[in-house]
Motif scaffolding. Structure first.
Motif, short mmCIF file in Angstrom:
data_model
loop_
_atom_site.label_atom_id
_atom_site.label_comp_id
_atom_site.label_asym_id
_atom_site.label_seq_id
_atom_site.Cartn_x
_atom_site.Cartn_y
_atom_site.Cartn_z
N ALA A 45 0.85 -1.20 0.00
CA ALA A 45 0.00 0.00 0.00
C ALA A 45 0.89 1.25 0.00
N PRO A 46 0.34 2.42 -0.39
CA PRO A 46 -1.05 2.66 -0.81
C PRO A 46 -1.28 2.25 -2.25
N PHE A 47 -2.56 1.91 -2.55
CA PHE A 47 -2.93 1.47 -3.89
C PHE A 47 -3.46 2.64 -4.71
N SER A 48 -3.13 2.66 -5.98
CA SER A 48 -3.53 3.78 -6.84
C SER A 48 -4.96 3.63 -7.36
N ASN A 49 -5.46 2.40 -7.45
CA ASN A 49 -6.82 2.19 -7.95
C ASN A 49 -7.33 0.85 -7.45
N LEU A 50 -8.60 0.59 -7.73
CA LEU A 50 -9.24 -0.64 -7.25
C LEU A 50 -8.63 -1.88 -7.88
N ALA A 72 -1.99 -1.26 6.65
CA ALA A 72 -1.92 -0.24 5.60
C ALA A 72 -2.64 -0.70 4.34
N GLU A 73 -2.49 -1.98 4.01
CA GLU A 73 -3.15 -2.51 2.82
C GLU A 73 -4.67 -2.50 3.00
N LYS A 74 -5.14 -2.86 4.17
CA LYS A 74 -6.59 -2.90 4.41
C LYS A 74 -7.18 -1.49 4.37
N GLU A 75 -6.51 -0.54 4.96
CA GLU A 75 -7.04 0.82 4.98
C GLU A 75 -7.07 1.43 3.58
N SER A 76 -6.00 1.24 2.83
CA SER A 76 -5.95 1.79 1.48
C SER A 76 -7.00 1.16 0.58
N ALA A 77 -7.19 -0.17 0.69
CA ALA A 77 -8.17 -0.87 -0.14
C ALA A 77 -9.59 -0.47 0.23
N SER A 83 -15.23 4.38 -2.95
CA SER A 83 -15.37 5.26 -4.11
C SER A 83 -15.57 4.46 -5.40
N CYS A 84 -16.04 3.22 -5.28
CA CYS A 84 -16.20 2.33 -6.43
C CYS A 84 -17.28 2.86 -7.37
N GLU A 85 -17.03 2.76 -8.67
CA GLU A 85 -17.99 3.17 -9.68
C GLU A 85 -19.07 2.10 -9.81
N THR A 86 -20.30 2.41 -9.38
CA THR A 86 -21.37 1.40 -9.30
C THR A 86 -22.05 1.12 -10.63
N LEU A 92 -17.10 -2.78 -10.21
CA LEU A 92 -17.81 -3.49 -9.15
C LEU A 92 -17.16 -4.85 -8.86
N TYR A 93 -16.63 -5.51 -9.90
CA TYR A 93 -15.95 -6.80 -9.70
C TYR A 93 -14.74 -6.63 -8.80
N TYR A 94 -13.93 -5.61 -9.09
CA TYR A 94 -12.75 -5.37 -8.26
C TYR A 94 -13.17 -4.96 -6.85
N GLY A 95 -14.16 -4.07 -6.75
CA GLY A 95 -14.59 -3.58 -5.44
C GLY A 95 -15.18 -4.66 -4.57
#
Length: 638
Positions: A45-50, A72-77, A83-86, A92-95
């Motif tokens: 982490a931090p991750f740039s996108n889902l 850190a990985e859990k918080e970033s994810a 903010s997932c695009e619904t 949605l698959y990644y989220g």
């Protein structure tokens, strides 16, 4: 000493070059701790996108086999999930997949509208990839999935796209269902036929189009189907190993978070499979056995270098290579409680030499791939000493001789010998541990003259009582080997073998040789033989002298006479040029004809054949075309 060292080292290396003689297919490598640490660096982490968060959490879960994720990985994810695009099925698959990994840590719920949006995408027109995403989303959100609807949609989608990747994703999708109907999907997807389409490289790797994603997805699908159906794999164990070898070959080339995920997720499925265990055997003790290193130790680990315990490891046979005698048969190895299986081979008091070891490794209740009939070679080394060495001189015709004893590693008193005598030496080589006689492969006696770097080497041969004997008559050897060079020579004994742990180089003492008055020039030393030689300059043969000018002129006149004869004959037959027409084609024909003669002249004067042919092609074509026109005109006028 350079030559003898090379000879000795070569002999030792030939014996030391031994390795695994495995008949069955084996894993080429595993994911070492260093490999794992390098790969999971892509998951930090931090991750740039889902998408990155999904690959990272999934990769970490597979690598740690369900272990806990870092804070850190859990918080970033979790932040990215909120903010997932619904309205995007991919997002949605990644989220939803990330949310499934985080479980109770991330307090987030997708709306009913979002769930209905996802369910609405499941129809007869959906692609295999979208169906897999829909099923994954609904499963991770705790929603019910209509298995029959999913299966029907998959079968319809496979009609338009039945590639290896799509078929593999379809199998993974069915494996996610609550009541997977594998029989129905396997009527449309033949796993054995898919595997047969793979490319094989050097009988070591199997892959599809050299593509990591396709190959890893296929292997993941095969393992998942086996686990869900609780049946053996649909492909052979050799194919499993070869596909895995391709993945392991990619461990150093993986340079993105997706590639690291594809590699570790598939290997993680293999490691956690309930139907088989894929393992690699390593001889951790090395392949040299001695009194100080008395045990054969092996390790059996999975693809993540984790030791496999509670295995049955049996030495089916240990055979001495020199005479094929079976030393050990069906003896088990003992597990040390940590990671190695040991067998105290030294307790069997083996003689020095090479031994072929065949192991049978099995696991109770689970198939074990990659370790059947594991074979390798070990060598038993011994520590030696030189014993009972005696040396002396005798007259050339004398049958007996008085020999003086010399104890290793001390030196004898200086000796003297002339060309009417012979030098005699005998010795034995013993194993220090049990005092038994051994016969090393290399036993040399070396004479070395320090002031000229001259060395003469003789081979000592053993008799039927395992006593090495050396004898040299100085009358003949003085001329042939010593080159009749008298003086002080150092006498040295060299003993070595691939199975000897302490090769011996013993300087016994000095011998002064008197080889006669007609001493020849000493042969060049080893170093002098390879000094640069004088440069060779090539000298071309001198050309022969040209003839006198008068002769040349006479031949020139002789060459011109036919031309004069031509004009005389033309006058005799009444040839004239009055009827010559000045048409362009006539002029071009005669110009071309003249050009050919001029070209012949320059060929004789300066041009070579290839250049002449190039010009002749152009002039000849022109002359031929206009000559044909002239002749045709003459024929028509007649």
């Amino acid at each position: 000493m350079s030559m003898i060292c090379r000879t000795l080292i070569t002999g030792i290396l030939v014996g030391v070059v031994f390795g695994q003689l495995t008949c069955a297919t084996q894993l080429s490598s595993v994911i070492s701790n260093d490999d794992g640490l390098r790969l999971i660096q892509y998951f930090k982490a931090p991750f740039s996108n889902l998408e990155t968060a999904f690959y990272s959490l999934s990769g970490l879960k597979h690598y740690t086999q369900g272990g806990a994720l870092g804070q850190a990985e859990k918080e970033s994810a979790c932040k990215l999930v909120k903010s997932c695009e619904t309205k995007s099925l991919t997002s949605l698959y990644y989220g939803a997949s990330v949310l499934g990994h985080l479980r109770s840590f991330c307090k987030h719920e997708f709306s009913k509208e979002t769930v209905e949006f996802v369910k609405g995408k499941l129809n007869e027109n959906a692609s295999v990839k979208n169906i897999h995403a829909i099923v994954s989303i609904l499963k991770n959100l705790g929603q019910e999935v209509d298995d029959d609807q999913v299966l029907s949609a998959l079968l319809n989608a496979l009609k338009s796209d039945n590639s290896i990747l799509s078929s593999s994703i379809a199998l993974l999708t069915v494996a996610k269902l609550s009541n997977p109907n594998l029989a129905s999907i396997l009527k449309s997807i033949d796993i054995e036929d898919m595997a047969a389409q793979a490319d094989e490289v050097d009988e070591r790797f199997l892959h599809f189009e050299n593509n990591l994603e396709i190959t890893s997805t296929f292997l993941s699908a095969v393992v998942e189907v086996s686990n869900v159906a609780k049946q053996p794999l649909a492909i052979s164990k050799n194919q499993v190993i070869l596909f895995t070898n391709f993945l392991l070959r990619s461990k150093t080339a993986a340079s993105t978070v997706k590639e690291a995920y594809l590699l570790l997720s598939t290997l993680g499925r293999i490691t956690s499979s309930t139907q088989f265990r894929l393992a690699k055997v390593a001889v951790v003790s090395g392949t040299s056995i001695s009194e100080h290193k008395s045990a054969i130790q092996i390790s059996v680990s999975n693809v993540f270098s984790q030791p496999l315990t509670k295995l049955s490891v049996i030495a089916e046979s240990i055979i001495r290579a020199s005479d094929n005698e079976v030393i050990v048969s069906n003896v088990p190895f003992k597990f040390d409680g940590q990671k190695t299986y040991n067998f105290m081979f030294w307790k069997k008091k083996p003689k020095s030499g090479f031994y072929d070891v065949t192991l049978a490794i099995s696991s109770t209740g689970t198939q074990l791939f990659g370790v059947s009939d594991f074979e390798f070679r070990v060598k038993v080394t011994s520590t030696i000493t030189v014993a009972n060495l005696e040396i002396g001189t005798a007259e050339r015709e004398q049958t007996g001789a008085t020999l003086n004893s010399v104890s290793y590693p001390s030196k004898m008193e200086d000796m003297r010998a002339d060309n009417q005598q012979k030098i005699i030496m005998q010795f034995q080589v013993k194993n220090i541990v049990d005092d038994s006689l051994v016969l090393p492969h290399q036993a040399f006696v070396r004479f070395f003259k320090e002031d000229s770097n001259q060395e003469i080497i003789f081979v000592a041969e053993p008799d039927d009582k395992s006593t090495y004997k050396f004898e040299v008559e100085l009358a003949s050897a003085g001329r042939e080997q010593f080159n009749s060079v008298p003086g002080k020579y150092f006498l040295q004994l060299i003993v070595g073998d691939a199975t000897i742990s302490n090769p011996i180089f013993w300087e016994i003492g000095a011998v002064t040789l008197n080889l006669g008055e007609d001493a020849k020039k000493a042969k060049p030393s080893f170093e002098q033989q390879y000094l640069p030689k004088p440069e060779i300059h090539h000298v071309f043969r001198q050309p022969e002298e040209r003839p006198p000018v008068v002769v040349s002129q006479a031949f020139t006149v002789a060459c011109l006479l036919p031309i004069a004869l031509l004009f005389i004959l033309w006058i005799r037959v009444g040839a004239n040029v009055s009827d010559l027409r000045l048409a362009p084609k006539n002029i071009m024909f005669h110009i071309g004809l003249a050009g050919i003669f001029i070209l012949y002249y320059f060929c004789w004067l300066s041009l070579d054949m290839f250049v002449t042919i190039q010009y002749l092609c152009g002039i000849g074509v022109v002359t031929f075309i206009f000559g044909n026109l002239v002749l045709s005109d003459l024929a028509n006028n007649r």
